[in-house]
Design an enzyme around this catalytic site. Structure first.
Site, PDB file in Angstrom:
ATOM      1  N   SER A  76      66.755  40.648  14.123  1.00  0.00           N
ATOM      2  CA  SER A  76      66.559  39.361  14.783  1.00  0.00           C
ATOM      3  C   SER A  76      66.094  38.311  13.784  1.00  0.00           C
ATOM      4  O   SER A  76      65.368  38.630  12.835  1.00  0.00           O
ATOM      5  CB  SER A  76      65.486  39.545  15.853  1.00  0.00           C
ATOM      6  OG  SER A  76      65.031  38.313  16.304  1.00  0.00           O
ATOM      7  N   TYR A 104      56.742  42.376  19.204  1.00  0.00           N
ATOM      8  CA  TYR A 104      58.200  42.557  19.227  1.00  0.00           C
ATOM      9  C   TYR A 104      58.783  42.234  17.844  1.00  0.00           C
ATOM     10  O   TYR A 104      59.517  43.036  17.250  1.00  0.00           O
ATOM     11  CB  TYR A 104      58.851  41.660  20.297  1.00  0.00           C
ATOM     12  CG  TYR A 104      60.346  41.522  20.100  1.00  0.00           C
ATOM     13  CD1 TYR A 104      61.204  42.583  20.400  1.00  0.00           C
ATOM     14  CD2 TYR A 104      60.905  40.361  19.553  1.00  0.00           C
ATOM     15  CE1 TYR A 104      62.567  42.486  20.170  1.00  0.00           C
ATOM     16  CE2 TYR A 104      62.272  40.248  19.332  1.00  0.00           C
ATOM     17  CZ  TYR A 104      63.090  41.317  19.643  1.00  0.00           C
ATOM     18  OH  TYR A 104      64.441  41.225  19.405  1.00  0.00           O
ATOM     19  N   LYS A 150      60.563  44.744  14.841  1.00  0.00           N
ATOM     20  CA  LYS A 150      61.885  44.578  14.206  1.00  0.00           C
ATOM     21  C   LYS A 150      61.734  44.618  12.688  1.00  0.00           C
ATOM     22  O   LYS A 150      62.540  45.225  11.978  1.00  0.00           O
ATOM     23  CB  LYS A 150      62.518  43.247  14.629  1.00  0.00           C
ATOM     24  CG  LYS A 150      63.007  43.234  16.068  1.00  0.00           C
ATOM     25  CD  LYS A 150      64.291  44.052  16.200  1.00  0.00           C
ATOM     26  CE  LYS A 150      64.572  44.427  17.625  1.00  0.00           C
ATOM     27  NZ  LYS A 150      65.635  45.400  17.792  1.00  0.00           N
TER      28      LYS A 150
HETATM   29  P1  NAD Z   1      69.138  44.715  26.592  1.00  0.00           P
HETATM   30  O1  NAD Z   1      67.780  45.010  27.143  1.00  0.00           O
HETATM   31  O2  NAD Z   1      70.160  44.121  27.481  1.00  0.00           O
HETATM   32  O3  NAD Z   1      69.761  46.043  25.951  1.00  0.00           O
HETATM   33  C1  NAD Z   1      68.975  47.040  25.344  1.00  0.00           C
HETATM   34  C2  NAD Z   1      69.445  48.376  25.914  1.00  0.00           C
HETATM   35  O4  NAD Z   1      68.698  49.425  25.298  1.00  0.00           O
HETATM   36  C3  NAD Z   1      69.208  48.487  27.424  1.00  0.00           C
HETATM   37  O5  NAD Z   1      70.398  48.928  28.041  1.00  0.00           O
HETATM   38  C4  NAD Z   1      68.093  49.532  27.552  1.00  0.00           C
HETATM   39  O6  NAD Z   1      68.224  50.273  28.738  1.00  0.00           O
HETATM   40  C5  NAD Z   1      68.316  50.356  26.293  1.00  0.00           C
HETATM   41  N1  NAD Z   1      67.116  51.032  25.779  1.00  0.00           N
HETATM   42  C6  NAD Z   1      65.897  50.501  25.538  1.00  0.00           C
HETATM   43  N2  NAD Z   1      65.088  51.430  25.020  1.00  0.00           N
HETATM   44  C7  NAD Z   1      65.809  52.573  24.922  1.00  0.00           C
HETATM   45  C8  NAD Z   1      65.527  53.872  24.455  1.00  0.00           C
HETATM   46  N3  NAD Z   1      64.322  54.211  23.994  1.00  0.00           N
HETATM   47  N4  NAD Z   1      66.515  54.809  24.488  1.00  0.00           N
HETATM   48  C9  NAD Z   1      67.752  54.499  24.964  1.00  0.00           C
HETATM   49  N5  NAD Z   1      68.069  53.273  25.435  1.00  0.00           N
HETATM   50  C10 NAD Z   1      67.109  52.328  25.397  1.00  0.00           C
HETATM   51  O7  NAD Z   1      68.913  43.803  25.307  1.00  0.00           O
HETATM   52  P2  NAD Z   1      69.992  43.100  24.373  1.00  0.00           P
HETATM   53  O8  NAD Z   1      69.840  41.635  24.520  1.00  0.00           O
HETATM   54  O9  NAD Z   1      71.302  43.732  24.577  1.00  0.00           O
HETATM   55  O10 NAD Z   1      69.408  43.489  22.951  1.00  0.00           O
HETATM   56  C11 NAD Z   1      69.932  44.560  22.178  1.00  0.00           C
HETATM   57  C12 NAD Z   1      69.149  44.635  20.875  1.00  0.00           C
HETATM   58  O11 NAD Z   1      69.266  43.416  20.178  1.00  0.00           O
HETATM   59  C13 NAD Z   1      67.645  44.890  21.079  1.00  0.00           C
HETATM   60  O12 NAD Z   1      67.217  45.776  20.082  1.00  0.00           O
HETATM   61  C14 NAD Z   1      67.049  43.519  20.867  1.00  0.00           C
HETATM   62  O13 NAD Z   1      65.739  43.591  20.387  1.00  0.00           O
HETATM   63  C15 NAD Z   1      67.972  42.919  19.824  1.00  0.00           C
HETATM   64  N6  NAD Z   1      68.001  41.445  19.836  1.00  0.00           N
HETATM   65  C16 NAD Z   1      68.300  40.787  20.988  1.00  0.00           C
HETATM   66  C17 NAD Z   1      68.305  39.386  20.995  1.00  0.00           C
HETATM   67  C18 NAD Z   1      68.602  38.621  22.259  1.00  0.00           C
HETATM   68  O14 NAD Z   1      68.285  37.433  22.325  1.00  0.00           O
HETATM   69  N7  NAD Z   1      69.227  39.225  23.256  1.00  0.00           N
HETATM   70  C19 NAD Z   1      68.013  38.668  19.826  1.00  0.00           C
HETATM   71  C20 NAD Z   1      67.706  39.390  18.669  1.00  0.00           C
HETATM   72  C21 NAD Z   1      67.721  40.778  18.677  1.00  0.00           C
HETATM   73  N1  UFG Z   2      62.599  27.549  26.375  1.00  0.00           N
HETATM   74  C1  UFG Z   2      62.278  26.638  27.359  1.00  0.00           C
HETATM   75  N2  UFG Z   2      62.162  27.106  28.627  1.00  0.00           N
HETATM   76  C2  UFG Z   2      62.340  28.414  28.971  1.00  0.00           C
HETATM   77  C3  UFG Z   2      62.676  29.325  27.945  1.00  0.00           C
HETATM   78  C4  UFG Z   2      62.785  28.854  26.657  1.00  0.00           C
HETATM   79  O1  UFG Z   2      62.087  25.454  27.095  1.00  0.00           O
HETATM   80  O2  UFG Z   2      62.200  28.755  30.149  1.00  0.00           O
HETATM   81  C5  UFG Z   2      62.804  27.041  24.993  1.00  0.00           C
HETATM   82  C6  UFG Z   2      61.923  27.710  23.958  1.00  0.00           C
HETATM   83  O3  UFG Z   2      60.692  27.038  23.870  1.00  0.00           O
HETATM   84  C7  UFG Z   2      62.797  27.595  22.702  1.00  0.00           C
HETATM   85  C8  UFG Z   2      64.222  27.692  23.243  1.00  0.00           C
HETATM   86  O4  UFG Z   2      64.133  27.363  24.623  1.00  0.00           O
HETATM   87  O5  UFG Z   2      62.636  26.325  22.130  1.00  0.00           O
HETATM   88  C9  UFG Z   2      64.828  29.079  23.108  1.00  0.00           C
HETATM   89  O6  UFG Z   2      63.948  30.042  23.686  1.00  0.00           O
HETATM   90  P1  UFG Z   2      64.411  31.530  24.023  1.00  0.00           P
HETATM   91  O7  UFG Z   2      63.268  32.213  24.694  1.00  0.00           O
HETATM   92  O8  UFG Z   2      65.712  31.516  24.736  1.00  0.00           O
HETATM   93  O9  UFG Z   2      64.705  32.164  22.590  1.00  0.00           O
HETATM   94  P2  UFG Z   2      63.759  32.321  21.312  1.00  0.00           P
HETATM   95  O10 UFG Z   2      64.340  31.470  20.231  1.00  0.00           O
HETATM   96  O11 UFG Z   2      62.339  32.125  21.643  1.00  0.00           O
HETATM   97  O12 UFG Z   2      63.925  33.868  20.969  1.00  0.00           O
HETATM   98  C10 UFG Z   2      65.196  34.541  21.038  1.00  0.00           C
HETATM   99  C11 UFG Z   2      64.966  35.983  21.476  1.00  0.00           C
HETATM  100  C12 UFG Z   2      64.259  36.757  20.411  1.00  0.00           C
HETATM  101  C13 UFG Z   2      64.979  36.624  19.104  1.00  0.00           C
HETATM  102  C14 UFG Z   2      65.163  35.163  18.748  1.00  0.00           C
HETATM  103  C15 UFG Z   2      66.007  35.075  17.512  1.00  0.00           C
HETATM  104  O13 UFG Z   2      64.166  36.027  22.653  1.00  0.00           O
HETATM  105  O14 UFG Z   2      64.290  38.121  20.763  1.00  0.00           O
HETATM  106  O15 UFG Z   2      65.826  34.486  19.799  1.00  0.00           O
HETATM  107  O16 UFG Z   2      66.076  33.764  17.067  1.00  0.00           O
HETATM  108  F1  UFG Z   2      64.243  37.216  18.157  1.00  0.00           F
END
Ligand code: NAD
Ligand code: UFG
Length: 341
Positions: free
Chosen positions: A123, A148, A152
């Site tokens: 991330s 969190y 990572k």
């Molecule tokens: P998500 O919650 O939709 O998917 C994660 C999946 O992993 C889920 O299906 C959950 O059931 C499964 N899971 C969690 N713990 C587990 C375990 N111990 N064993 C087996 N399965 C498990 O989330 P996502 O948005 O698809 O994110 C996927 C990955 O990407 C995560 O590692 C998250 O931290 C990372 N990530 C997500 C974002 C974002 O904004 N969505 C940004 C940066 C990084």
């Molecule tokens: N925000 C609002 N209102 C909300 C939610 C968010 O104004 O209800 C704003 C936040 O303050 C920020 C922007 O929208 O300025 C984006 O916020 P998000 O929560 O959608 O995303 P973040 O950038 O905080 O974080 C996301 C994921 C993290 C990941 C990161 C990577 O949640 O897991 O992007 O850049 F690490």
């Protein structure tokens, strides 16, 4: 065959579909703690065949050993993890256990089974409060302000150490910026089981009348309209970044870090206006104080991924929002039909 941990989740399911569209065989391991089995059916419908699916935990070493023995796994995409920043502050041990413990167990099982190709869902949060934009991969990793983010960074560091200890490893650390949107079919998207924390899932619930107003966290940032700026990337572009990374890892060893972002930032208010234009639905806003831990701006320099993976994000913000809205409307329709029956 590619093993995808967390493959029933938002990102993993799109990665599974992209790989299957490229004729790869896919095995999904997911404990369904934040997803549903129906995601597997949806992947199957779109791909025209079923991925393998095992319900189980990535921290279960015995299960991993069995899977890596019984299936011809060539590489692993490790998406399994917990991702709610706020929750991680209240339940740090659960986050370290799942995200760090899961990564550790996976690397141990892979090494024992002789599987050395790994793509990891990292991330942009690992950059911390980087103030120079755009962020490239040689920017120092910061001190993430929550468990969190720290989990990572710790998982990345484990993978770096593992790779320097044995040249057979080939690892891609994919630093995602802000994935949003849904598959253009409207069949696959993000389905948060609890109250969403992220901007777009919350906005979608406001647009569909499930919540009253969207909170805008902070209007006094040093940005043109005072709201936070992020690099939103279409989920399909992001998923394609994984297939390109797997391909590139065939010719690379050690640790390779790639930003997956568009290179363009949008403010919260810009995103809201674009959504209103695309959907025709007005979004009531509630202006609030800054959310603790949020950075002002965060957008990627995606050049390294372009040079080394021949990958570039292609979808516009409007497309991301239109696809997300189609998915949200489909979800609601399905719920209504289920309730009516
Ligand atoms: P998500 O919650 O939709 O998917 C994660 C999946 O992993 C889920 O299906 C959950 O059931 C499964 N899971 C969690 N713990 C587990 C375990 N111990 N064993 C087996 N399965 C498990 O989330 P996502 O948005 O698809 O994110 C996927 C990955 O990407 C995560 O590692 C998250 O931290 C990372 N990530 C997500 C974002 C974002 O904004 N969505 C940004 C940066 C990084
Ligand atoms: N925000 C609002 N209102 C909300 C939610 C968010 O104004 O209800 C704003 C936040 O303050 C920020 C922007 O929208 O300025 C984006 O916020 P998000 O929560 O959608 O995303 P973040 O950038 O905080 O974080 C996301 C994921 C993290 C990941 C990161 C990577 O949640 O897991 O992007 O850049 F690490």
């Amino acid at each position: 065959m590619i093993l995808i941990t967390g493959g029933a989740g938002y990102i993993g399911a799109h990665v599974a579909l992209e790989l299957m569209n490229k004729d790869e065989d896919v095995l999904i391991l997911d404990n369904l703690c934040n997803s549903q089995r129906s995601a597997i059916d949806r992947i199957s419908t779109l791909a025209g065949r079923r991925p393998g699916f095992v319900q189980g935990d990535v921290r279960n070493r015995h299960l991993l050993d069995t899977l890596l023995r019984d299936y011809p796994v060539d590489a692993v995409v490790h998406c399994a993890g917990l991702k709610a920043v706020g929750e991680s502050v209240h339940e740090p041990l659960r986050y370290y256990d799942n995200n760090v413990g899961g990564s550790l167990t996976l690397c141990q099982a892979m090494a024992q089974a002789g599987v050395f190709t790994l793509v990891f869902s990292s991330s942009a949060t690992v950059y911390g409060d980087c103030t120079t934009m755009p962020i490239n991969e040689s920017c120092a990793t910061g001190q993430p302000t929550n468990p969190y983010g720290m989990s990572k960074l710790m998982a990345e560091n484990i993978m770096k150490s593992v790779a320097s200890s044995d040249p057979r490893w080939s690892i891609g650390l994919l630093r995602y910026f802000n994935p949003i949107g849904a598959h253009p079919s409207g069949l696959l998207g993000e389905a948060p089981l609890n109250q969403p924390n992220n901007l777009l899932p919350y906005l979608l619930q406001v647009a569909s009348g499930q919540r009253e107003a969207l909170s805008v966290f902070g209007t006094d940032y040093a940005t043109p309209d005072g709201t936070g700026v992020r690099d939103y990337i279409h989920i399909v572009d992001l998923a394609q970044g994984h297939t390109c990374a797997l391909e590139a890892l065939g010719q690379r060893s050690g640790v390779n870090i790639w930003n997956l972002g568009t290179g363009r930032g949008y403010s919260v208010l810009e995103l809201v206006s674009a959504f209103e234009r695309v959907s025709g639905v007005p979004i009531p806003l509630a202006f609030k104080a800054r959310r603790p831990g949020d950075v002002t701006c965060c957008w990627a320099d995606p050049q390294k991924a372009a040079d080394e993976l021949a990958w570039r994000a292609r979808h516009s913000l409007e497309t991301m929002l239109a696809d997300a809205w189609r998915w949200q409307c489909n979800q609601l329709q399905t719920e209504w039909v289920q309730q009516a029956n």
